[in-house]
Design a protein around this motif. Structure first.
Motif, PDB file in Angstrom:
ATOM      1  N   MET A   1       0.836  -1.205   0.000  1.00  0.00           N
ATOM      2  CA  MET A   1       0.000   0.000   0.000  1.00  0.00           C
ATOM      3  C   MET A   1       0.871   1.256   0.000  1.00  0.00           C
ATOM      4  O   MET A   1       0.601   2.224  -0.730  1.00  0.00           O
ATOM      5  CB  MET A   1      -0.922   0.005   1.227  1.00  0.00           C
ATOM      6  N   VAL A   2       1.899   1.234   0.826  1.00  0.00           N
ATOM      7  CA  VAL A   2       2.797   2.387   0.901  1.00  0.00           C
ATOM      8  C   VAL A   2       3.530   2.577  -0.415  1.00  0.00           C
ATOM      9  O   VAL A   2       3.660   3.708  -0.917  1.00  0.00           O
ATOM     10  CB  VAL A   2       3.785   2.217   2.068  1.00  0.00           C
ATOM     11  N   ARG A   3       3.987   1.476  -1.012  1.00  0.00           N
ATOM     12  CA  ARG A   3       4.699   1.589  -2.297  1.00  0.00           C
ATOM     13  C   ARG A   3       3.790   2.164  -3.374  1.00  0.00           C
ATOM     14  O   ARG A   3       4.196   3.037  -4.153  1.00  0.00           O
ATOM     15  CB  ARG A   3       5.208   0.210  -2.719  1.00  0.00           C
ATOM     16  N   ASP A   4       2.549   1.680  -3.446  1.00  0.00           N
ATOM     17  CA  ASP A   4       1.616   2.191  -4.454  1.00  0.00           C
ATOM     18  C   ASP A   4       1.341   3.679  -4.250  1.00  0.00           C
ATOM     19  O   ASP A   4       1.286   4.450  -5.221  1.00  0.00           O
ATOM     20  CB  ASP A   4       0.315   1.403  -4.393  1.00  0.00           C
ATOM     21  N   ALA A   5       1.156   4.080  -2.985  1.00  0.00           N
ATOM     22  CA  ALA A   5       0.895   5.500  -2.717  1.00  0.00           C
ATOM     23  C   ALA A   5       2.097   6.359  -3.102  1.00  0.00           C
ATOM     24  O   ALA A   5       1.941   7.472  -3.615  1.00  0.00           O
ATOM     25  CB  ALA A   5       0.540   5.695  -1.246  1.00  0.00           C
ATOM     26  N   LEU A   6       3.303   5.846  -2.876  1.00  0.00           N
ATOM     27  CA  LEU A   6       4.500   6.601  -3.247  1.00  0.00           C
ATOM     28  C   LEU A   6       4.643   6.728  -4.753  1.00  0.00           C
ATOM     29  O   LEU A   6       5.094   7.766  -5.265  1.00  0.00           O
ATOM     30  CB  LEU A   6       5.745   5.934  -2.653  1.00  0.00           C
ATOM     31  N   THR A   7       4.261   5.687  -5.504  1.00  0.00           N
ATOM     32  CA  THR A   7       4.394   5.758  -6.960  1.00  0.00           C
ATOM     33  C   THR A   7       3.482   6.824  -7.555  1.00  0.00           C
ATOM     34  O   THR A   7       3.782   7.373  -8.623  1.00  0.00           O
ATOM     35  CB  THR A   7       4.074   4.397  -7.591  1.00  0.00           C
ATOM     36  N   HIS A   8       2.359   7.114  -6.903  1.00  0.00           N
ATOM     37  CA  HIS A   8       1.452   8.177  -7.351  1.00  0.00           C
ATOM     38  C   HIS A   8       1.489   9.340  -6.362  1.00  0.00           C
ATOM     39  O   HIS A   8       0.446   9.914  -6.031  1.00  0.00           O
ATOM     40  CB  HIS A   8       0.028   7.643  -7.500  1.00  0.00           C
ATOM     41  N   TYR A   9       2.702   9.673  -5.913  1.00  0.00           N
ATOM     42  CA  TYR A   9       2.869  10.672  -4.855  1.00  0.00           C
ATOM     43  C   TYR A   9       2.198  11.996  -5.203  1.00  0.00           C
ATOM     44  O   TYR A   9       1.577  12.640  -4.356  1.00  0.00           O
ATOM     45  CB  TYR A   9       4.372  10.880  -4.607  1.00  0.00           C
ATOM     46  N   TRP A  10       2.305  12.436  -6.459  1.00  0.00           N
ATOM     47  CA  TRP A  10       1.750  13.730  -6.866  1.00  0.00           C
ATOM     48  C   TRP A  10       0.373  13.610  -7.512  1.00  0.00           C
ATOM     49  O   TRP A  10      -0.113  14.558  -8.129  1.00  0.00           O
ATOM     50  CB  TRP A  10       2.703  14.438  -7.827  1.00  0.00           C
ATOM     51  N   GLY A  11      -0.266  12.462  -7.356  1.00  0.00           N
ATOM     52  CA  GLY A  11      -1.628  12.308  -7.856  1.00  0.00           C
ATOM     53  C   GLY A  11      -1.791  11.060  -8.689  1.00  0.00           C
ATOM     54  O   GLY A  11      -0.887  10.669  -9.430  1.00  0.00           O
ATOM     55  N   GLY A  12      -2.950  10.431  -8.559  1.00  0.00           N
ATOM     56  CA  GLY A  12      -3.222   9.201  -9.280  1.00  0.00           C
ATOM     57  C   GLY A  12      -4.103   8.301  -8.446  1.00  0.00           C
ATOM     58  O   GLY A  12      -4.255   8.493  -7.229  1.00  0.00           O
TER      59      GLY A  12
ATOM     60  N   GLN B   1      -6.574  10.938   8.928  1.00  0.00           N
ATOM     61  CA  GLN B   1      -7.809  11.618   9.317  1.00  0.00           C
ATOM     62  C   GLN B   1      -7.510  12.846  10.179  1.00  0.00           C
ATOM     63  O   GLN B   1      -8.124  13.902  10.004  1.00  0.00           O
ATOM     64  CB  GLN B   1      -8.727  10.646  10.072  1.00  0.00           C
ATOM     65  N   ASP B   2      -6.551  12.700  11.097  1.00  0.00           N
ATOM     66  CA  ASP B   2      -6.198  13.836  11.957  1.00  0.00           C
ATOM     67  C   ASP B   2      -5.536  14.958  11.170  1.00  0.00           C
ATOM     68  O   ASP B   2      -5.683  16.133  11.516  1.00  0.00           O
ATOM     69  CB  ASP B   2      -5.262  13.369  13.078  1.00  0.00           C
ATOM     70  N   ALA B   3      -4.791  14.598  10.105  1.00  0.00           N
ATOM     71  CA  ALA B   3      -4.071  15.609   9.328  1.00  0.00           C
ATOM     72  C   ALA B   3      -4.968  16.355   8.353  1.00  0.00           C
ATOM     73  O   ALA B   3      -4.563  17.394   7.814  1.00  0.00           O
ATOM     74  CB  ALA B   3      -2.915  14.962   8.559  1.00  0.00           C
ATOM     75  N   MET B   4      -6.164  15.872   8.113  1.00  0.00           N
ATOM     76  CA  MET B   4      -7.044  16.521   7.133  1.00  0.00           C
ATOM     77  C   MET B   4      -7.405  17.936   7.553  1.00  0.00           C
ATOM     78  O   MET B   4      -7.549  18.824   6.704  1.00  0.00           O
ATOM     79  CB  MET B   4      -8.311  15.684   6.936  1.00  0.00           C
ATOM     80  N   ALA B   5      -7.552  18.168   8.861  1.00  0.00           N
ATOM     81  CA  ALA B   5      -7.921  19.508   9.326  1.00  0.00           C
ATOM     82  C   ALA B   5      -6.862  20.539   8.962  1.00  0.00           C
ATOM     83  O   ALA B   5      -7.170  21.724   8.790  1.00  0.00           O
ATOM     84  CB  ALA B   5      -8.147  19.492  10.835  1.00  0.00           C
ATOM     85  N   GLN B   6      -5.618  20.102   8.835  1.00  0.00           N
ATOM     86  CA  GLN B   6      -4.530  21.023   8.503  1.00  0.00           C
ATOM     87  C   GLN B   6      -4.305  21.139   6.995  1.00  0.00           C
ATOM     88  O   GLN B   6      -3.448  21.898   6.561  1.00  0.00           O
ATOM     89  CB  GLN B   6      -3.232  20.557   9.171  1.00  0.00           C
ATOM     90  N   HIS B   7      -5.065  20.370   6.203  1.00  0.00           N
ATOM     91  CA  HIS B   7      -4.865  20.364   4.750  1.00  0.00           C
ATOM     92  C   HIS B   7      -6.206  20.510   4.025  1.00  0.00           C
ATOM     93  O   HIS B   7      -6.537  19.728   3.117  1.00  0.00           O
ATOM     94  CB  HIS B   7      -4.147  19.086   4.310  1.00  0.00           C
ATOM     95  N   GLU B   8      -6.992  21.484   4.454  1.00  0.00           N
ATOM     96  CA  GLU B   8      -8.233  21.875   3.783  1.00  0.00           C
ATOM     97  C   GLU B   8      -9.210  20.712   3.668  1.00  0.00           C
ATOM     98  O   GLU B   8      -9.991  20.632   2.705  1.00  0.00           O
ATOM     99  CB  GLU B   8      -7.915  22.424   2.384  1.00  0.00           C
TER     100      GLU B   8
ATOM    101  N   ALA C   1      -3.569  15.281   2.793  1.00  0.00           N
ATOM    102  CA  ALA C   1      -3.200  14.784   4.123  1.00  0.00           C
ATOM    103  C   ALA C   1      -2.318  13.545   4.019  1.00  0.00           C
ATOM    104  O   ALA C   1      -1.304  13.428   4.723  1.00  0.00           O
ATOM    105  CB  ALA C   1      -4.461  14.470   4.928  1.00  0.00           C
ATOM    106  N   LEU C   2      -2.684  12.614   3.130  1.00  0.00           N
ATOM    107  CA  LEU C   2      -1.879  11.406   2.964  1.00  0.00           C
ATOM    108  C   LEU C   2      -0.503  11.747   2.399  1.00  0.00           C
ATOM    109  O   LEU C   2       0.511  11.176   2.819  1.00  0.00           O
ATOM    110  CB  LEU C   2      -2.594  10.422   2.042  1.00  0.00           C
ATOM    111  N   ARG C   3      -0.457  12.702   1.444  1.00  0.00           N
ATOM    112  CA  ARG C   3       0.836  13.110   0.898  1.00  0.00           C
ATOM    113  C   ARG C   3       1.715  13.722   1.990  1.00  0.00           C
ATOM    114  O   ARG C   3       2.930  13.498   2.032  1.00  0.00           O
ATOM    115  CB  ARG C   3       0.644  14.113  -0.237  1.00  0.00           C
ATOM    116  N   ALA C   4       1.104  14.491   2.896  1.00  0.00           N
ATOM    117  CA  ALA C   4       1.874  15.074   3.999  1.00  0.00           C
ATOM    118  C   ALA C   4       2.420  13.987   4.925  1.00  0.00           C
ATOM    119  O   ALA C   4       3.566  14.077   5.392  1.00  0.00           O
ATOM    120  CB  ALA C   4       1.000  16.045   4.790  1.00  0.00           C
ATOM    121  N   ILE C   5       1.619  12.953   5.184  1.00  0.00           N
ATOM    122  CA  ILE C   5       2.096  11.853   6.035  1.00  0.00           C
ATOM    123  C   ILE C   5       3.244  11.119   5.351  1.00  0.00           C
ATOM    124  O   ILE C   5       4.253  10.772   5.992  1.00  0.00           O
ATOM    125  CB  ILE C   5       0.934  10.885   6.346  1.00  0.00           C
TER     126      ILE C   5
END
Length: 653
Positions: free
Chosen positions: A529-540, A555-562, A568-572
Motif C-alpha cells: 500500500m505504501v509503495r503504491d501511494a508513493l508511486t502516485h505521490y503527486w496524484g493518481g 484523518q487527523d491531518a485533514m484539518a490542517q490540509h483543507e 493529508a496522505l501526501r503530507a504523512i
C-alpha cells in the motif's frame, strides 16, 4: 617587574575568562539542535548562556577604555548573575524528572524561580536597590558595583536556590540504578557548583567589608585565577556527562562527536586567542609590524591545529578511550576498504585497459547479469549503443554449458570454444568462485571471424577474467550485507532509542504497554500500500483511493490540509520520508544517505530510474534492491506514527 605583576595576573585572568566564554558558547552551539526537543539540554543551554553572559560582561569591563561604559557592562552582567539560580534549579528539576520522579511542586517552582530572577534583574538594571555606583580598583583596574540595601536578600535567594538544586541532583543520583547512570549523576553532583561559584559577585561583599574603594590585594589574584580554572574544569566535566541526555546514539558515538567538536571549535579558538595575545604583546621583539606578525602567526596556528587533529586523531581517540570497542574498530577498517561502485569501475577499467593492450583490440567492456538483462559496468574504447549490443540475445544461455542453447527468448549465442560470439564481439562469462553462478560478461571487439588467441594471450586473458569475476562477486556479497544491515537499521534505531529512554527511566519505560495495532498497519499488504501511494505521490488512483486513507493520522491531518484526504496522505508520506533523512550535510553517494536520496529523487521529484541510478552512482538493479528497503522503512515509520496516534487517543480517553 613587581609593579607589573598585577597587570600580568589580570591579563592571565582575562585569557582564562575568554576561554570559558569560547567553550561555553561552543557548548551551546553543539547542543542547540537537541535543546529544541530535549528538556535537559534546553535547561543546560539556558544555564550555560547565562554563565557566558556573566563572564563576557566581566571580560568587556576589564578591556573597556571608556569609563562611562563600565557601569553599563557591569549592570549587563546581572543578566547572567540574576538568572543563573533559576536556570540551575530548572536543570536540576529536569534531571530529577528524567529518573522518573514526578514534578509536583517543581512544576510551579521552576517558573517562580525565573520570575524572581527577572525581578532582581530589573532591580539591578534600573534601580540602585540591589547594586549601586561602580567601584574601580586603582591597583589592578578591577571594576565592580557596590552592594545595595537589598543585596543580602538576593544573596540568600541565590544560595537557597543553589542548595535546592544540589538537593534535586542528589535525589536524582539516589534514584539511578545502573552503575553507568549513577557514575554520571555523581560527577554531575560534584560539579554542580560550577555556575554559582563562577558568577556570584564576591567583590560586592569585599567592597562592603572595606572602606570605600576596594583594593584587591596581590595574593587574591592567584585565588581568582585558580577559581576560574576550577570552574572551567567543572563545566567541562558537566558538559561531558550531560551530553548523553536526549540522544538515541550509543555512548561511544556521543563521546566521539563531542571530542571532535571540542577539538576543532573551542580548543582551536582558544589556542588562536592565546597566540594572538602573545604575539600582539611581543611583536616589536620579533622586529615585525604587529599586523604582519599577527597575520602569519594566526594562519600558521590554525593550520597546525587542524593538522595535529587530523594526524593524531586515532592516537587521541585511543588515549581518551574513544571508539575503543573491537566491533567499532572492525567497522572502521571495513569502511576504509569498502568496494564502492566507483572503486569497482576504476578497477574494471584497469582490467579492460590491460585486456585491450594484451589482445590488441580497441574495445572491451564488462557487464553484470541482472534479472533485467546485462547491465554495463565499465567500458574502454569506442562501444556501440549498449542497448543494441545486448538486445535479442538469449543471455540465459551463459548460465548453461558451452553448448549452444535453443532458448526461445532470443537468438542463440554462437559458442566457439570457451567464447561466445555475438555480432562483432567475443564474449566470456564471468563466473563465481565455485563456478555455480554467472555474474557477468567480459566482451572484446573481435579482431577476426573467430577467437584466435595464442597460448600466452589465453593465459593472460584468463587471469584478467578471474580478477574481474572476483571483483563482481565481492561487490555482490558486499551489497547483500548492506541490504541486510539496511533492513535491520530501523530495528537497531528503535533499540537504541529504547535504550536511551530507559537509561534513567527504568521500569516505567521498559514495562509500558504497546498500543494495539491498526487494522491497516497490520495488513500483510501494508508495505505494498505504501509503495503504491508513493508511486502516485503527486496524484493518481493509487494515492487518491489508497487504503492508507483509513489511517487515524491521515484523518487527523485533514484539518490542517483543507479537509483534503489526498493532501493529508501526501503530507504523512512526506513526514515518513523526512524521518529517513540522516543528520548533517546531504551527500548523494554515501551509504547513510542512499535510502533517503532514493525516496526523495524517485518519488518526491519523480525522476526516472535510470537518472536516479546515474546520479547515485549505482546500477539499476542495486537501486531497486535499496528502494525496497527504503519503502519498508517508510512503511515502518508510518506504522509507528499510527500507533503513537492511537496511544495518544487512548491516553486522552
Amino acid at each position: 617587574m613587581f609593579d607589573q605583576l598585577p597587570d600580568l595576573l589580570a591579563l592571565l585572568n582575562d585569557i582564562l575568562e575568554a576561554v570559558i566564554v569560547i567553550f561555553g558558547s561552543a557548548v551551546v552551539l553543539y547542543n542547540l539542535g537537541r535543546s529544541l526537543r530535549d528538556p535537559v539540554m534546553r535547561a543546560f543551554c539556558g544555564l550555560i548562556i547565562f554563565v557566558v553572559v556573566a563572564y563576557l560582561a566581566e571580560l568587556l569591563v576589564s578591556r573597556t577604555i571608556v569609563s562611562a561604559s563600565v557601569e553599563g557592562f557591569l549592570r549587563f552582567q546581572w543578566i547572567g548573575i540574576a538568572l543563573v539560580p533559576a536556570a540551575q534549579f530548572h536543570l536540576s528539576s529536569t534531571l530529577l524528572s528524567t529518573t522518573g520522579a514526578l514534578p509536583n511542586r517543581r512544576r510551579f517552582l521552576v517558573p517562580l524561580g525565573y520570575v524572581v530572577g527577572l525581578v532582581f534583574l530589573g532591580l539591578a538594571l534600573f534601580t540602585d536597590f540591589l547594586v549601586t555606583n561602580p567601584v574601580s580598583n586603582p591597583l589592578a583596574s578591577l571594576a565592580h558595583l557596590e552592594a545595595g540595601p537589598i543585596f543580602p536578600v538576593f544573596a540568600a535567594y541565590f544560595w537557597l536556590m543553589t542548595a535546592s538544586s544540589i538537593y534535586n541532583v542528589w535525589r536524582a543520583r539516589q534514584r539511578c540504578i545502573t552503575r553507568t547512570t549513577r557514575q554520571r549523576m555523581t560527577s554531575t553532583l560534584l560539579t554542580y557548583l560550577a555556575a554559582p561559584l563562577g558568577v556570584f559577585p564576591y567583590l560586592l561583599v569585599i567592597s562592603n567589608a572595606g572602606t570605600g574603594q576596594a583594593v584587591i590585594p596581590l595574593w587574591l589574584w592567584p585565588i581568582i585565577i585558580l577559581g576560574n580554572l576550577v570552574v572551567g574544569l567543572m563545566f567541562g566535566v558537566l558538559t561531558a556527562h550531560l551530553a548523553y541526555f536526549g540522544t538515541a546514539s550509543p555512548d561511544r558515538v556521543v563521546r566521539v562527536r563531542l571530542f571532535k567538536f571540542m577539538a576543532r571549535v573551542p580548543l582551536a579558538g582558544s589556542i588562536v586567542l592565546l597566540v594572538y595575545v602573545l604575539v600582539s604583546r611581543n611583536s616589536p621583539i620579533l622586529g615585525l609590524p604587529a599586523e604582519t606578525a599577527l597575520g602569519f602567526s594566526l594562519v600558521a596556528t590554525v593550520m597546525l591545529v587542524e593538522w595535529a587533529i587530523h594526524a593524531y586523531k586515532r592516537p587521541l581517540e585511543r588515549l581518551f578511550q574513544l571508539n575503543n570497542d573491537p566491533d567499532v574498530r572492525t567497522i572502521q577498517r571495513l569502511s576504509e576498504r569498502l568496494l564502492t561502485t566507483r572503486d569497482l569501475q576504476q578497477f574494471l577499467e584497469s582490467i579492460l585497459a590491460a585486456t585491450c593492450e594484451a589482445l590488441r583490440t580497441p574495445t572491451s567492456f564488462v557487464a553484470a547479469i541482472t534479472p533485467e538483462g546485462p547491465q554495463l559496468e565499465a567500458v574502454v574504447g569506442p562501444l556501440d549503443e549498449p542497448g543494441e549490443i545486448f538486445q535479442d540475445a538469449d543471455w540465459r544461455q551463459l548460465a548453461q554449458t558451452a553448448e549452444p542453447s535453443n532458448g526461445n527468448s532470443g537468438d542463440a549465442l554462437e559458442a566457439v570454444g570457451e567464447f561466445f560470439v555475438w555480432r562483432n564481439y567475443w564474449i566470456r562469462p564471468l563466473r563465481s568462485r565455485q563456478h555455480e553462478l554467472v555474474l557477468g560478461i567480459l566482451g572484446i571487439r573481435a579482431r577476426s571471424d573467430e577467437p584466435d588467441l595464442s597460448e600466452e594471450e589465453d593465459e593472460i586473458f584468463g587471469r584478467l577474467l578471474n580478477q574481474a569475476a572476483q571483483a563482481l562477486e565481492d561487490r555482490i556479497l558486499q551489497q547483500e550485507v548492506f541490504a541486510i544491515v539496511e533492513g535491520l537499521l530501523p530495528q537497531i534505531i528503535a533499540i537504541q532509542q529504547r535504550r536511551s529512554e530507559a537509561t534513567f527511566g527504568g521500569l516505567p519505560v521498559l514495562a509500558q504497554k504497546s498500543p494495539a495495532s491498526s487494522p491497516v498497519v497490520s495488513d500483510p499488504d501494508f508495505n505494498m500500500m505504501v509503495r503504491d501511494a508513493l508511486t502516485h505521490y503527486w496524484g493518481g488512483p493509487k494515492l487518491t483511493t489508497s487504503p492508507l486513507m483509513r489511517l487515524r493520522i491521515v484523518q487527523d491531518a485533514m484539518a490542517q490540509h483543507e479537509n483534503n484526504p489526498t493532501k493529508a496522505l501526501r503530507a504523512i508520506l512526506n513526514n515518513a520520508i523526512e524521518l529517513q533523512k540522516p543528520e548533517g550535510e546531504r551527500n548523494m553517494t554515501t551509504a547513510e544517505w542512499i535510502l533517503y536520496n532514493i525516496l526523495e529523487l524517485k518519488f518526491v521529484q519523480g525522476q526516472r530510474v535510470r537518472d536516479v541510478a546515474r546520479r547515485l552512482a549505482m546500477s539499476e538493479s542495486d537501486l531497486y534492491r535499496k528502494q525496497r528497503v527504503a519503502i519498508e522503512n517508510v512503511a515502518r515509520a508510518i506504522g509507528t506514527m499510527e500507533l503513537a496516534s492511537q496511544d495518544g487517543a487512548s491516553d486522552e480517553q
